[in-house]
Motif scaffolding. Structure first.
Motif, short mmCIF file in Angstrom:
data_model
loop_
_atom_site.label_atom_id
_atom_site.label_comp_id
_atom_site.label_asym_id
_atom_site.label_seq_id
_atom_site.Cartn_x
_atom_site.Cartn_y
_atom_site.Cartn_z
N LYS A 104 -31.53 -9.46 -19.72
CA LYS A 104 -32.51 -8.53 -19.90
C LYS A 104 -31.83 -7.05 -19.47
CE LYS A 104 -35.95 -11.16 -20.98
NZ LYS A 104 -35.51 -11.63 -22.32
N LYS A 105 -32.28 -6.07 -20.03
CA LYS A 105 -31.92 -4.81 -19.81
C LYS A 105 -32.99 -4.08 -19.06
CE LYS A 105 -29.62 -2.09 -22.39
NZ LYS A 105 -28.98 -1.00 -23.59
N GLY A 106 -32.88 -3.74 -17.78
CA GLY A 106 -33.72 -3.15 -17.07
C GLY A 106 -33.34 -1.59 -16.93
N CYS A 107 -32.46 -1.35 -16.05
CA CYS A 107 -32.20 -0.07 -15.64
C CYS A 107 -30.99 0.63 -16.53
CB CYS A 107 -31.96 0.17 -14.10
SG CYS A 107 -30.28 -0.81 -13.62
N ASP A 108 -30.04 -0.30 -16.78
CA ASP A 108 -28.77 0.02 -17.51
C ASP A 108 -27.88 0.71 -16.84
OD1 ASP A 108 -27.30 -0.49 -19.85
OD2 ASP A 108 -27.89 1.07 -20.93
N HIS A 109 -28.14 0.65 -15.42
CA HIS A 109 -27.31 1.59 -14.52
C HIS A 109 -26.74 0.65 -13.39
CE1 HIS A 109 -28.85 4.95 -16.58
NE2 HIS A 109 -28.18 5.73 -16.33
N GLY A 110 -26.93 -0.84 -13.46
CA GLY A 110 -26.47 -1.46 -12.17
C GLY A 110 -27.37 -1.38 -10.94
N GLN A 111 -28.63 -1.18 -11.23
CA GLN A 111 -29.42 -0.81 -10.05
C GLN A 111 -30.52 -2.02 -10.00
OE1 GLN A 111 -30.74 3.11 -10.70
NE2 GLN A 111 -28.84 3.96 -9.60
N CYS A 112 -30.81 -2.78 -10.87
CA CYS A 112 -31.82 -3.81 -10.88
C CYS A 112 -31.46 -4.98 -10.88
CB CYS A 112 -32.70 -3.29 -11.84
SG CYS A 112 -32.23 -3.93 -13.72
N GLY A 113 -30.38 -5.39 -11.46
CA GLY A 113 -29.89 -6.99 -11.46
C GLY A 113 -30.50 -7.71 -12.78
N ALA A 114 -31.35 -7.19 -13.29
CA ALA A 114 -32.03 -7.94 -14.71
C ALA A 114 -31.07 -8.37 -15.73
CB ALA A 114 -32.97 -6.84 -15.39
N CYS A 115 -29.64 -7.89 -15.71
CA CYS A 115 -28.86 -8.02 -16.62
C CYS A 115 -27.69 -8.96 -15.96
CB CYS A 115 -28.05 -6.77 -17.00
SG CYS A 115 -27.21 -6.02 -15.88
N ASN A 136 -23.23 -7.69 -13.07
CA ASN A 136 -24.14 -6.79 -13.87
C ASN A 136 -23.56 -6.72 -15.26
OD1 ASN A 136 -25.98 -6.69 -11.81
ND2 ASN A 136 -25.30 -4.73 -10.90
N CYS A 161 -24.30 -4.82 -17.38
CA CYS A 161 -24.65 -3.50 -18.11
C CYS A 161 -23.36 -2.65 -17.53
CB CYS A 161 -26.00 -2.89 -17.65
SG CYS A 161 -25.99 -2.34 -16.08
FE1 FES Z 1 -30.33 -3.12 -14.48
FE2 FES Z 1 -28.16 -3.87 -15.38
S1 FES Z 1 -29.91 -3.37 -16.50
S2 FES Z 1 -28.33 -3.84 -13.13
#
Ligand code: FES
Ligand code: FES
Length: 216
Positions: free
Chosen positions: A84-95, A105, A107
């Motif tokens: 999954k794409k959550g933040c696309d900035h390395g901050q949420c871990g969804a990816c 990560n 992303c």
């Molecule tokens: Fe959030 Fe990669 S999408 S850390």
């Protein structure tokens, strides 16, 4: 003080002669070979490359803009949308996926940087009929609500337990020379890069603890 001597040729003539000599010695072939490798540009001016990826035991070869993240390559090109794409900035871990057994990560890494590496996504861990023990534990303990963070949580947890087994300390490990003990504080610290907006944290901890050999 003596006067400077006049030169036999003018400065302008000297420069012109030097330029002519250089131009005569550089053949078109030599000029080409002196250039660094030029990227393969598409009609839109994007640098393209054929990228070979090893994902879940399968080889894939895709033509990508070299700036494509591994996350976008997985989702948009290989259609592995479990990641999954959550933040696309390395901050949420969804990816989170595993690369050569380590969590990362997706992303924050480019697809071209991962050629020849062993990439495992949630689709490669198990199937609905034959779930990985971590997937089964998340189901058993209700370790999710909306489920958006869950693939990243599970990939992260699987790799995290391998890190613990290998003796890798975390920021809360008191004794860096002893084998880490997966206390709740250790577990929460080690999983702190995976955010759950639904706050299913206590159930996630139970699921991981069970797989780690605790009571869960
Ligand atoms: Fe959030 Fe990669 S999408 S850390
Ligand atoms: Fe919804 Fe974690 S289950 S974000």
């Amino acid at each position: 003080m003596s006067e400077p001597r006049s030169l036999p040729v003018s400065r302008r003539n000297l420069l012109a002669a030097g330029a002519a000599t250089v131009a005569a010695s550089v053949t078109p072939a030599a000029a080409r070979s002196a250039q660094p490798d030029r990227p393969n540009l598409n009609a839109g001016g994007q640098a393209m490359a054929r990228v070979s990826l090893q994902v879940n035991g399968q080889a894939h070869s895709v033509d990508l803009d070299t700036r494509t993240t591994l996350l976008d390559a997985l989702r948009e090109y290989l259609k592995l949308t479990g990641t999954k794409k959550g933040c696309d900035h390395g901050q949420c871990g969804a990816c989170t996926v595993m690369i050569d057994g380590r969590r990362i990560n997706s992303c924050l890494t480019l697809a071209v940087m991962n050629e020849g590496r062993r990439i495992t996504t949630i689709e490669g861990l198990g199937t609905p009929e034959a779930m990985h023990p971590m997937q089964a534990a998340f189901v058993k303990h209700d370790g999710y609500q909306c489920g958006y963070c869950t693939p990243g949580q599970i990939c992260s947890a699987v790799a995290m337990l391998d890190e613990v087994k290998a003796g890798v300390p975390s920021h809360v490990t008191a004794d860096l020379l002893a084998a880490p003990d997966l206390t709740p504080a250790e577990l929460r610290e080690r999983m702190s890069g995976n955010i759950c907006r639904c706050a299913a944290y206590s159930n996630i901890v139970d699921a991981i603890t069970e797989v780690a050999g605790g009571t869960g």
